[in-house]
Design a protein around this motif. Structure first.
Motif, PDB file in Angstrom:
ATOM      1  N   SER A 150       2.933  -0.049   8.659  1.00 14.28           N
ATOM      2  CA  SER A 150       1.898   0.162   7.522  1.00 14.28           C
ATOM      3  C   SER A 150       1.481  -1.284   7.281  1.00 14.28           C
ATOM      4  O   SER A 150       0.499  -1.100   6.161  1.00 14.28           O
ATOM      5  CB  SER A 150       3.023   0.671   6.372  1.00 14.28           C
ATOM      6  OG  SER A 150       4.039  -0.081   6.205  1.00 14.28           O
ATOM      7  N   SER A 208      -4.283   4.889   3.531  1.00  7.47           N
ATOM      8  CA  SER A 208      -3.430   4.610   2.467  1.00  7.47           C
ATOM      9  C   SER A 208      -4.493   3.989   1.234  1.00  7.47           C
ATOM     10  O   SER A 208      -5.597   3.811   1.579  1.00  7.47           O
ATOM     11  CB  SER A 208      -2.552   3.219   2.773  1.00  7.47           C
ATOM     12  OG  SER A 208      -3.161   2.290   3.373  1.00  7.47           O
ATOM     13  N   ASN A 250       0.878  -1.253   0.093  1.00 11.55           N
ATOM     14  CA  ASN A 250      -0.072  -0.027   0.056  1.00 11.55           C
ATOM     15  C   ASN A 250       0.795   1.193  -0.103  1.00 11.55           C
ATOM     16  O   ASN A 250       1.996   1.038   0.397  1.00 11.55           O
ATOM     17  CB  ASN A 250      -0.982  -0.008   1.256  1.00 11.55           C
ATOM     18  CG  ASN A 250      -0.150   0.328   2.483  1.00 11.55           C
ATOM     19  OD1 ASN A 250       0.067   1.385   2.704  1.00 11.55           O
ATOM     20  ND2 ASN A 250      -0.193  -0.822   3.472  1.00 11.55           N
ATOM     21  N   ALA A 265       0.793   5.238   1.382  1.00 10.99           N
ATOM     22  CA  ALA A 265       0.112   6.225   2.214  1.00 10.99           C
ATOM     23  C   ALA A 265      -0.173   7.322   1.427  1.00 10.99           C
ATOM     24  O   ALA A 265       0.492   7.999   0.886  1.00 10.99           O
ATOM     25  CB  ALA A 265       0.826   6.417   3.593  1.00 10.99           C
TER      26      ALA A 265
END
Ligand code: PMV
Length: 338
Positions: free
Chosen positions: A147, A35, A12, A14
């Motif tokens: 994340s 994200s 992903n 952000a």
């Protein structure tokens, strides 16, 4: 007893960045983040827990990682330790063999920790029959890499920072599915395939400790979250792009002002930033965002992809371009890597 399972998770990027931890052990952030999960870029992981294994084994992209290595200890070793502490009845006396493959070159300078730990968390959940909910899975993935908690979901995702010290309210939730905004595009421009000098874990620690701008970063973050979320829900591309671009510049301002300074950009990074600004003046709506590295991700809608890619290709320094769209949730697969 042997238990094997496999999972695939997308990476992903952000739009509102996570930068700085309030708790390093539990990976709890100072700020919430948003994200978009990327299709095409993913990690496929198989894990087996067994009494017959003498020790943990980790193989990433066909290369066995030394479990005495400090990087192993800081990432996968730490994750397995947390897993065994959290689920002693299931995992404590079993060693793990983990085989993981990124479908993008590791040296491409794209973060593999998000997809990597999301895939690992899901594969462990399946192999050990933990029966975790998506929320619990997100928390488990977070313990590997911040994340990663967002990569449990596809589409557009928010990681809520939470307030509790044990991290029980710090997990990701989906804002919108990929079907909500199918023409949203993220063009990844690889400017250098060299390994980055400072990992985000060390970079954010240094920022929190030494940047005079870190306070300012936190002061405006809630507005960025609110606006990007509104932009996603209303499919207001200008709002999402402009706030994401400024948020990225604010994060890099905190990095540049640490002691010693952390500068992730190279010459080509700045060239693309300037190209994006020129394209906007020409009426081609696009925005940039950059993580803890020199690669630039250009945000745009499908109608402008061709024009933008043509212009990026005219630049000498670009090593590779990958066009991505919002991707799927992490998923279990029957395809095992060993
Ligand atoms: O989760 P980590 O430790 O890989 O840190 C990610 C940091 C950034 O990519 C710069 C920002 C983000 O929110 O993904």
């Amino acid at each position: 007893m042997t238990k094997k399972a496999s999972a695939i998770a997308n990476s992903n990027i952000a739009l509102v960045k996570y930068w700085g931890k309030r708790n390093e052990d539990l990976i709890l952030p100072y700020n919430s983040s948003i994200s978009v999960t990327l299709d095409k870029i993913y990690t496929h992981t198989t894990v087996e827990f067994s009494e017959n294994l003498k020790r943990d084994i980790l193989i990433i992209n066909d290369k066995e990682i030394d479990t005495q290595d400090s990087e192993y200890e800081e990432y996968v070793g730490r994750f397995l330790k947390k897993l065994r502490e959290l689920y002693p009845n299931k995992a404590k006396n079993l060693n793990a063999k983990i085989v993981s493959k990124n479908n993008f070159p590791t040296a491409a300078g794209l973060a593999s920790s998000a997809s990597g730990f999301a895939a690992l968390a899901l594969a462990c959940n399946e192999a050990l029959e933990l029966n975790l909910s998506k929320k619990e899975l997100s928390i488990l993935a977070r313990l590997g890499s911040g994340s990663a908690c967002r990569s449990i979901y596809g589409g557009f995702v928010e990681w809520k920072k939470g307030i509790f010290e044990d991290g029980r309210d710090s997990y990701a939730e989906q804002i919108a599915t990929k079907e909500h905004w199918p023409d949203f595009r993220i063009i990844i421009c690889i400017t250098s395939s060299k390994e980055k000098k400072i990992k985000s874990r060390a970079g954010m620690k240094q920022t929190v400790l030494t940047s005079p701008f870190y306070k300012a970063w936190l002061e405006t973050i809630e507005d960025d979250i609110r606006l990007v979320k509104k932009g996603i829900i209303e499919k207001d591309f200008k709002l999402v792009g402009s706030v994401a671009e400024l948020n990225c510049l604010k994060m890099h301002s905190t990095m540049i002002t640490t002691k010693p300074p952390i500068i992730y950009w190279n010459g080509a990074t700045i060239e693309i930033i300037n190209l994006v600004l020129r394209l906007r003046e020409e009426g081609i709506e696009c925005y940039f965002t950059i993580d803890a590295g020199p690669q630039v991700k250009i945000l745009c809608l499908e109608e402008f992809v061709k024009d933008i890619v043509e212009r990026v290709k005219e630049m000498d320094e670009i090593e590779n371009i990958i066009i991505t769209s919002p991707g799927d949730d992490a998923k279990v697969t029957n395809e095992h890597l060993f």
